[in-house]
Design a protein around this motif. Structure first.
Motif, mmCIF file in Angstrom:
data_model
loop_
_atom_site.group_PDB
_atom_site.id
_atom_site.type_symbol
_atom_site.label_atom_id
_atom_site.label_comp_id
_atom_site.label_asym_id
_atom_site.label_seq_id
_atom_site.Cartn_x
_atom_site.Cartn_y
_atom_site.Cartn_z
ATOM 1 N N SER A 101 5.745 -3.530 -8.675
ATOM 2 C CA SER A 101 4.482 -3.077 -8.110
ATOM 3 C C SER A 101 4.262 -3.683 -6.721
ATOM 4 O O SER A 101 3.693 -3.035 -5.845
ATOM 5 C CB SER A 101 3.308 -3.404 -9.037
ATOM 6 O OG SER A 101 3.235 -4.783 -9.247
ATOM 7 N N SER A 161 3.803 1.146 0.378
ATOM 8 C CA SER A 161 2.714 2.118 0.498
ATOM 9 C C SER A 161 1.730 1.722 1.591
ATOM 10 O O SER A 161 1.351 2.537 2.420
ATOM 11 C CB SER A 161 1.960 2.240 -0.827
ATOM 12 O OG SER A 161 2.828 2.646 -1.840
ATOM 13 N N LEU A 210 -5.599 7.090 -14.438
ATOM 14 C CA LEU A 210 -5.285 8.288 -13.669
ATOM 15 C C LEU A 210 -6.570 9.022 -13.278
ATOM 16 O O LEU A 210 -6.729 9.459 -12.138
ATOM 17 C CB LEU A 210 -4.373 9.217 -14.490
ATOM 18 C CG LEU A 210 -3.842 10.425 -13.726
ATOM 19 C CD1 LEU A 210 -2.897 9.991 -12.619
ATOM 20 C CD2 LEU A 210 -3.150 11.396 -14.668
ATOM 21 N N MET A 243 -8.254 7.123 -10.667
ATOM 22 C CA MET A 243 -7.460 7.272 -9.453
ATOM 23 C C MET A 243 -7.830 8.555 -8.697
ATOM 24 O O MET A 243 -7.943 8.574 -7.482
ATOM 25 C CB MET A 243 -5.986 7.234 -9.864
ATOM 26 C CG MET A 243 -5.031 8.039 -9.068
ATOM 27 S SD MET A 243 -4.711 7.286 -7.497
ATOM 28 C CE MET A 243 -4.259 8.758 -6.607
ATOM 29 N N PHE A 271 -9.263 8.646 -5.051
ATOM 30 C CA PHE A 271 -8.537 9.377 -4.021
ATOM 31 C C PHE A 271 -9.477 10.256 -3.202
ATOM 32 O O PHE A 271 -9.440 10.247 -1.975
ATOM 33 C CB PHE A 271 -7.436 10.233 -4.655
ATOM 34 C CG PHE A 271 -6.930 11.327 -3.765
ATOM 35 C CD1 PHE A 271 -6.299 11.016 -2.565
ATOM 36 C CD2 PHE A 271 -7.118 12.655 -4.099
ATOM 37 C CE1 PHE A 271 -5.843 12.025 -1.730
ATOM 38 C CE2 PHE A 271 -6.668 13.662 -3.261
ATOM 39 C CZ PHE A 271 -6.035 13.348 -2.078
ATOM 40 N N LEU A 301 1.281 3.858 -12.638
ATOM 41 C CA LEU A 301 0.678 4.822 -11.718
ATOM 42 C C LEU A 301 1.257 4.696 -10.311
ATOM 43 O O LEU A 301 1.358 5.660 -9.563
ATOM 44 C CB LEU A 301 -0.837 4.566 -11.678
ATOM 45 C CG LEU A 301 -1.746 5.753 -11.384
ATOM 46 C CD1 LEU A 301 -1.509 6.877 -12.358
ATOM 47 C CD2 LEU A 301 -3.191 5.295 -11.446
ATOM 48 N N LEU A 302 1.660 3.466 -9.974
ATOM 49 C CA LEU A 302 2.188 3.229 -8.632
ATOM 50 C C LEU A 302 3.465 4.018 -8.348
ATOM 51 O O LEU A 302 3.808 4.240 -7.191
ATOM 52 C CB LEU A 302 2.473 1.741 -8.442
ATOM 53 C CG LEU A 302 1.508 0.931 -7.579
ATOM 54 C CD1 LEU A 302 2.005 -0.482 -7.436
ATOM 55 C CD2 LEU A 302 1.326 1.559 -6.200
ATOM 56 N N LEU A 329 3.774 6.972 -8.578
ATOM 57 C CA LEU A 329 3.375 8.190 -7.866
ATOM 58 C C LEU A 329 3.526 8.034 -6.355
ATOM 59 O O LEU A 329 3.587 9.004 -5.622
ATOM 60 C CB LEU A 329 1.920 8.546 -8.191
ATOM 61 C CG LEU A 329 1.651 9.148 -9.568
ATOM 62 C CD1 LEU A 329 0.162 9.385 -9.759
ATOM 63 C CD2 LEU A 329 2.406 10.460 -9.716
ATOM 64 N N SER A 330 3.584 6.785 -5.894
ATOM 65 C CA SER A 330 3.733 6.591 -4.446
ATOM 66 C C SER A 330 5.125 7.003 -3.974
ATOM 67 O O SER A 330 5.311 7.318 -2.800
ATOM 68 C CB SER A 330 3.451 5.134 -4.071
ATOM 69 O OG SER A 330 4.395 4.294 -4.696
ATOM 70 N N LEU A 351 -3.880 4.674 -4.780
ATOM 71 C CA LEU A 351 -2.944 4.177 -5.792
ATOM 72 C C LEU A 351 -2.887 2.658 -5.800
ATOM 73 O O LEU A 351 -2.933 2.020 -6.847
ATOM 74 C CB LEU A 351 -1.537 4.730 -5.511
ATOM 75 C CG LEU A 351 -1.278 6.170 -5.914
ATOM 76 C CD1 LEU A 351 0.036 6.641 -5.324
ATOM 77 C CD2 LEU A 351 -1.248 6.271 -7.435
ATOM 78 N N THR A 357 -4.258 -0.001 -8.852
ATOM 79 C CA THR A 357 -3.332 -0.838 -9.616
ATOM 80 C C THR A 357 -3.372 -2.299 -9.204
ATOM 81 O O THR A 357 -3.295 -3.178 -10.048
ATOM 82 C CB THR A 357 -1.884 -0.330 -9.457
ATOM 83 O OG1 THR A 357 -1.652 -0.071 -8.088
ATOM 84 C CG2 THR A 357 -1.660 0.926 -10.255
#
Lengths: 251, 310
Positions: B46, B53, B98, B101, B105, B176-177, B179-180, B228, B232
């Protein structure tokens, strides 16, 4: 061919470009001249789609600007404006290579790099191609921007006072390069010039503007005439021939 | 200044990854494997992803805003994201990470677009004024958030959410990270386009680039990446500001040449800051937000004085 019909651009209530109709001859250097605020730069901006017009039509090779695909048009027409603030740390070579973006979208092929090398050589930048553009003098930077436009390899090249910031030697050099682009490669160049003698010595066609309108246009020979110039600038001109070039004295 | 190939940055990255994985593990004989799988590996991964990111987010922001001192933390992206965290806590307290998130976002996106819209209207484009403007806008959003959070008695809750901290990252709480990764891939693909947008609108239009599309794409990527990371790991200050600037010193501003180095440097810096926080007052930890903040502000001052000196 670039053809303008009744083009209008308004800022507030003022028509900066006022119903201009114009046909730019192909394969020639056309100079736009006239006093400050005549609307030359705005007209060039409209021609190149950088400035949105408020009326009229601009045809590039028979097709109106609004009908052109954005990307294809950038393979046909390129423009270099007066003020170019670029704050990025890019080398001359990197900057010039961006001229290939309309064709290569990011991944340049061998042919693209050849044209980049050629443009660098044309403007005598090969020695300083790995220098960062912020470390260049004003004139060198101007040449780097010009090289980018030349690498773009378009039929029509529009230049807004490209001789600004250049000393005499480099100004003459640039005009000679433009001349050879026209004579050898058949490009069409439209250029806004302030120095009437540069317009006289290097252009084929001259368009004179005043208060947003075209006052007079014609071949360089006809336009370099004391009466015509007096009409445009409100100044008395003496025109003499030196080495078969018409030179104006108006100081 | 000689250029170091950016792949060599993998060396410190791998080195720091190993140290981070195995540091102090000998005190737990027999449990090492479990600790690595449940806690250490998620933490390192992470950190690497968050580091990339935030620094890529900063890099894109700086190019499209044409300002070196703009980043998600100085362009009100992060403050708007914080408001988003609050909104998700109040409106959807049961939502998954999510779900939260998504809310965060949209807030981050709105905040960044607001900043970009103001930027377009402003004629006075001074290098220092623009990030200050972003900080002011962020301050306004932040005070609204605080006001609402106070009403709902959520101030402590939201502050603990936002404290940049990787010690709470364990298996099941960081995925979830990932997704970056596709977002970073898009950033790499469009690197060339971002640089051309950075040349300015007129250059971009002349070269046939769809300027507005690229700017909007950039803002969306930045908002997503920020959201994101905040969900996290929390708020990590300065990273998006400093890493791109340091990378630019060595690799220039042609994104195609500098984006890999920027991404790796972001991870290396964050891993180092995290290790430092773990070591200084061991067996306790200093939150990474603090170490990054202290290290980052020192480097930031150095960068400012360096540019003044020119």
């Amino acid at each position: 061919m670039i053809e303008l019909r009744q083009v209008v651009k308004r800022y507030g209530d003022v028509n900066v470009v006022d119903h201009v109709s114009l046909a730019i001859p192909r394969g020639k250097i056309t100079s736009l001249i006239g006093p400050n605020g005549a609307g030359k730069s705005t007209l060039l901006g409209v021609m190149s789609r950088l400035i949105k017009k408020d009326g009229g039509e601009v045809y590039i090779d028979g097709q109106e600007l609004s009908q052109w695909d954005h990307c294809l048009l950038s393979q046909r027409v390129s423009i270099l404006r007066q003020q170019n603030h670029v704050d990025l740390k890019l080398t001359v070579r990197e900057l010039v290579s961006f001229g290939r973006f309309p064709y290569a979208r990011g991944s340049l092929q061998k042919h693209d790099w050849e044209l980049v090398d050629q443009a660098l050589e044309y403007l005598k930048l090969t020695d300083m191609q790995d220098k960062y553009i912020q470390h260049l003098s004003g004139g060198q930077r101007q040449r780097a921007f010009l090289a980018m436009v030349i690498a773009q390899d378009t039929d029509y090249i529009l230049l807004d006072e490209p001789l600004n910031n250049l000393d005499m030697q480099h100004a003459v050099e640039i005009m000679r390069i433009l001349r050879s682009l026209v004579n050898v490669l058949g490009k069409t160049i439209v250029i806004v010039l302030h120095d009437i003698n540069f317009a006289s010595c290097y252009s084929d066609y001259i368009v004179a503007m005043r208060e947003g309108r075209v006052v007079q246009e014609g071949d360089q020979d006809l336009m370099m005439n004391a009466q015509v110039l007096k009409n445009i600038y409100n100044l008395d001109f003496a025109i003499t021939e030196i080495n078969e070039q018409k030179i104006c004295v108006y100081y | 200044m000689g250029r170091i190939r950016s792949v060599y940055l993998l060396v410190p990255l791998i080195l720091l990854t190993f140290v981070s994985l195995f540091l102090g593990l000998k005190d737990f004989p027999g449990q090492a494997r479990q600790i690595i799988a449940l806690s250490r590996l998620p933490r390192v991964l992470s950190i690497i992803l968050a580091g990339m990111s935030m620094s890529i987010g900063g890099l894109i922001m700086q190019q499209i805003a044409k300002n070196r001192f703009v980043s998600p933390t100085t362009a009100s992206t992060v403050d708007a994201a914080k408001a988003g965290v609050l909104a998700s806590l109040i409106l959807f307290p049961q939502a998954s990470s999510l779900g939260k998130m998504v809310v965060v976002f949209f807030f981050a996106l709105a905040g960044t677009f607001l900043f970009m819209a103001i930027l377009r209207r402003i004629k006075f484009k001074n290098a220092v004024f623009i990030p200050l403007l972003g900080l002011m806008l962020g301050g306004i959003i932040d005070s609204l958030t605080t006001f609402v959070a106070y009403r709902y008695d959520l101030i402590q809750n939201i502050n603990s959410w936002l404290m940049g901290n990787f010690s709470m990252v364990t298996q099941g709480r960081y995925e979830l990270l990932y997704l970056s990764l596709p977002l970073l891939a898009v950033a790499f693909l469009f690197a060339h386009q971002f640089t051309i947008a950075g040349l300015g609108e007129e250059f971009a239009v002349n070269l046939g680039l769809n300027y507005n599309f690229i700017v909007n794409l950039g803002v969306t990527i930045v908002a997503l990446l920020s959201a994101l990371v905040i969900i996290t790991a929390g708020r990590i200050p300065f990273l998006g500001l400093i890493v791109p600037n340091v990378a630019s010193l060595y690799y220039g501003d042609n994104l195609k040449a500098s984006i890999t180095a920027t991404a790796l440097l972001g991870s290396v810096f964050l891993l180092a800051a995290d290790l430092l926080g773990r070591v200084i007052i061991a067996p306790y930890e200093i939150p990474i937000g603090l170490t990054v903040g202290v290290l980052g502000s020192m480097i930031f001052l150095f960068l400012i004085f360096r540019s003044e000196g020119r």
